[in-house]
Design a protein around this motif. Structure first.
Motif, PDB file in Angstrom:
ATOM      1  N   GLU A  19     -20.341   5.816 -50.292  1.00 41.76           N
ATOM      2  CA  GLU A  19     -20.576   4.707 -51.211  1.00 41.76           C
ATOM      3  C   GLU A  19     -21.835   3.939 -50.844  1.00 41.76           C
ATOM      4  OE1 GLU A  19     -18.503   0.443 -52.482  1.00 41.76           O
ATOM      5  OE2 GLU A  19     -17.369   1.934 -51.330  1.00 41.76           O
ATOM      6  N   ASP A  43     -15.342   6.684 -45.094  1.00 40.82           N
ATOM      7  CA  ASP A  43     -13.997   6.178 -44.849  1.00 40.82           C
ATOM      8  C   ASP A  43     -13.888   5.490 -43.499  1.00 40.82           C
ATOM      9  OD1 ASP A  43     -13.058   7.042 -47.251  1.00 40.82           O
ATOM     10  OD2 ASP A  43     -12.307   8.951 -46.493  1.00 40.82           O
ATOM     11  N   GLU A 103      -9.782   1.854 -41.939  1.00 45.96           N
ATOM     12  CA  GLU A 103      -9.540   1.738 -43.362  1.00 45.96           C
ATOM     13  C   GLU A 103      -8.212   2.327 -43.767  1.00 45.96           C
ATOM     14  OE1 GLU A 103     -11.281  -0.035 -45.043  1.00 45.96           O
ATOM     15  OE2 GLU A 103     -13.211  -0.160 -44.071  1.00 45.96           O
ATOM     16  N   ARG A 206     -13.573  -2.440 -51.500  1.00 44.07           N
ATOM     17  CA  ARG A 206     -13.102  -1.278 -52.254  1.00 44.07           C
ATOM     18  C   ARG A 206     -12.173  -0.429 -51.390  1.00 44.07           C
ATOM     19  NH1 ARG A 206     -17.178   3.120 -54.839  1.00 44.07           N
ATOM     20  NH2 ARG A 206     -17.149   1.722 -56.633  1.00 44.07           N
ATOM     21  N   ARG A 207     -12.523  -0.226 -50.121  1.00 42.17           N
ATOM     22  CA  ARG A 207     -11.663   0.564 -49.226  1.00 42.17           C
ATOM     23  C   ARG A 207     -10.290  -0.089 -49.072  1.00 42.17           C
ATOM     24  NH1 ARG A 207     -14.387   5.096 -49.722  1.00 42.17           N
ATOM     25  NH2 ARG A 207     -16.467   5.004 -48.813  1.00 42.17           N
ATOM     26  N   GLU A 210      -8.299   0.507 -52.231  1.00 46.20           N
ATOM     27  CA  GLU A 210      -7.822   1.882 -52.330  1.00 46.20           C
ATOM     28  C   GLU A 210      -6.661   2.127 -51.375  1.00 46.20           C
ATOM     29  OE1 GLU A 210     -11.342   4.063 -51.500  1.00 46.20           O
ATOM     30  OE2 GLU A 210     -12.108   3.955 -53.571  1.00 46.20           O
ATOM     31  N   ASN A 211      -6.779   1.613 -50.133  1.00 46.93           N
ATOM     32  CA  ASN A 211      -5.737   1.865 -49.141  1.00 46.93           C
ATOM     33  C   ASN A 211      -4.465   1.071 -49.424  1.00 46.93           C
ATOM     34  OD1 ASN A 211      -7.302   3.698 -47.616  1.00 46.93           O
ATOM     35  ND2 ASN A 211      -8.364   2.014 -46.635  1.00 46.93           N
ATOM     36  N   ALA A 213      -3.437   0.293 -52.425  1.00 42.92           N
ATOM     37  CA  ALA A 213      -2.801   0.998 -53.538  1.00 42.92           C
ATOM     38  C   ALA A 213      -2.117   2.268 -53.060  1.00 42.92           C
ATOM     39  CB  ALA A 213      -3.835   1.319 -54.617  1.00 42.92           C
ATOM     40  N   ALA A 214      -2.780   3.014 -52.162  1.00 41.96           N
ATOM     41  CA  ALA A 214      -2.189   4.255 -51.652  1.00 41.96           C
ATOM     42  C   ALA A 214      -0.927   3.970 -50.855  1.00 41.96           C
ATOM     43  CB  ALA A 214      -3.207   4.996 -50.784  1.00 41.96           C
TER      44      ALA A 214
END
Length: 429
Positions: A19, A43, A103, A206-207, A210-211, A213-214
């Motif tokens: 990114e 990452d 992350e 953003r990381r 994403e994490n 949400a995962a």
């Protein structure tokens, strides 16, 4: 003049893309050989890229926040004379990343109720948007009909009479002021409207997104909360601090970590990592305990390795050392990875209870909450009870229900509570 294409190199972490976090140069700028021109985030780390040539930038791959695939064009540079061959895909970036970060899952600050000083420094924030233009103030208040007493009252409480709806005869009375206050919800005129702000979600934020949400998408969370009397624990901490000499000041965190480490051997399913793709749970013998911490750019989790082998003062030193390393951007990659269990706290903002999100692939996260003082019934030692002011703190735990049963989580917290409420046992053995 000739064009040189710098392609996104393979950083060697098995990634397919990175990114764009921050451009240090823009189209039209001159970049010198070995000068950093962009920061790219993988990452695991933010990596600065250096130009192998000197020249003028003609084209860039995209805006901050966009992804660039390995081997694709990152920047085109106009160089003097014959251009060298385009940068190969395995070309190395700058020798050291700016800051290694974890992350997998990042949570909040690990300070106690009275020592909330563990927040870690962050990368610089994006430039703020221009301040909103305040709404113009009406200037026709003098035309409003009102008695001197009404005008004085309006001035004293900060009301612009031009904003108040008058009676049918056009005159504003005290009752009209009361109606205006009731409508606006308090003294003073309504605050001017503010402009919307659009903040791009890039880099660490953003990381984190994403994490988070995962973790919530893949892990069936459940939470359990229990109240603990920490009066004796806080008294012991005060005594230890009063006689600490040149040792660092103890927060509640080292004492809580010690109690957790003493409790875990009877509950190995808590100190574990779950590889759901392989269908394997690893119950760890050592406690590599993550300390979730808030930063301006997001949340980071430095890891105390082999926490079970350290005494209170060693833990206090390690907490300070890791906090300073993360704050200064000198933390090593291995100090930000490999956690088997995470402790997260909002310090004095901790609230009554929290339901923290698990740091995947770990299977549990523990959240001490704010310490409060409250009257309680306690034994008077003669078969009766008396009311006494006590210090209370709730302990929250979130677990992965695929690995940890509710009974096991509750039993673990109850065993932890016994140590917390009998703190002398924390120092034994």
């Amino acid at each position: 003049m000739a064009k040189f294409t710098f392609r996104m190199p393979d950083i060697g972490e098995g990634i397919a893309e990175a990114e764009i976090v921050q451009w240090h140069k823009k189209v039209g700028d001159t970049v010198n050989e070995d000068e950093e021109f962009v920061d790219m985030m993988t990452d695991k780390a933010t990596v600065p890229m250096e130009s192998p040539v000197t020249g003028k930038i003609l084209e860039i791959a995209g805006a901050e926040g966009e992804m660039v695939s390995i081997g694709s064009m990152l920047v085109v540079i106009d160089v003097e004379g014959e251009a060298p061959e385009d940068a190969p895909e395995d070309m190395h970036p700058a020798p050291a990343p700016k800051a290694d970060v974890v992350e997998e899952r990042i949570e909040v600050e690990t300070s106690d109720a009275s020592d909330a000083d563990d927040a870690l420094a962050a990368d610089p924030q994006p430039e703020p948007l221009p301040a909103p233009t305040p709404a113009p103030k009406p200037s026709h208040a003098a035309k409003v009909l009102a008695t001197p007493a009404v005008r004085k009252r309006a001035r004293d409480i900060g009301i612009d009479l031009a904003q108040v709806k008058p009676a049918e005869d056009g005159r504003i009375r005290h009752g009209d002021l009361d109606a205006f206050l009731s409508y606006t919800g308090g003294y003073g005129a309504a605050a001017p409207s503010r402009n919307d702000e659009v903040v791009k979600v890039i880099g660490m934020r953003r990381r984190i997104a994403e994490n988070m949400a995962a973790s919530k998408r893949n892990i069936p969370h459940f939470s359990y909360v229990e109240e603990c009397d920490v009066t004796a624990l806080e008294d012991l901490r005060a005594q230890l601090n009063a006689n600490r000499g040149d040792k660092p000041k103890l927060t509640i965190l080292p004492m809580l970590i010690t109690a957790i480490c003493k409790t875990l051997p009877d509950f190995p399913m808590i100190n574990a990592r779950y590889d759901d793709e392989a269908g394997v749970v690893t119950r760890h013998g050592s406690v590599n305990l993550g300390m979730a911490a808030q930063t301006d750019a997001g949340l980071m989790v430095p890891v105390i390795k082999d926490a079970q082998a350290k005494n209170l003062w060693q833990l206090a030193n390690e907490i300070v050392r890791l906090a300073d390393a993360a704050r200064n951007g000198t933390a090593k990659k291995e100090e930000m990875q490999g956690g088997t269990l995470t402790v997260t706290s909002l310090g004095p903002l901790g609230g009554v209870a929290t339901t923290p999100v698990i740091n995947r692939p770990e299977v549990a996260i523990i959240g001490p909450n704010r310490i409060i003082e409250r009257p309680m019934f306690v034994s008077d030692g003669q078969g009766g009870e008396r009311i006494e002011k006590r210090k209370l703190m709730n302990i929250s735990i979130s677990c992965d229900h695929r690995v940890v049963d509710g009974w096991d989580a509750a039993s673990f917290v109850q065993a932890l509570k016994k140590l917390i409420e009998s703190p002398a046992l924390i120092l034994v053995g």
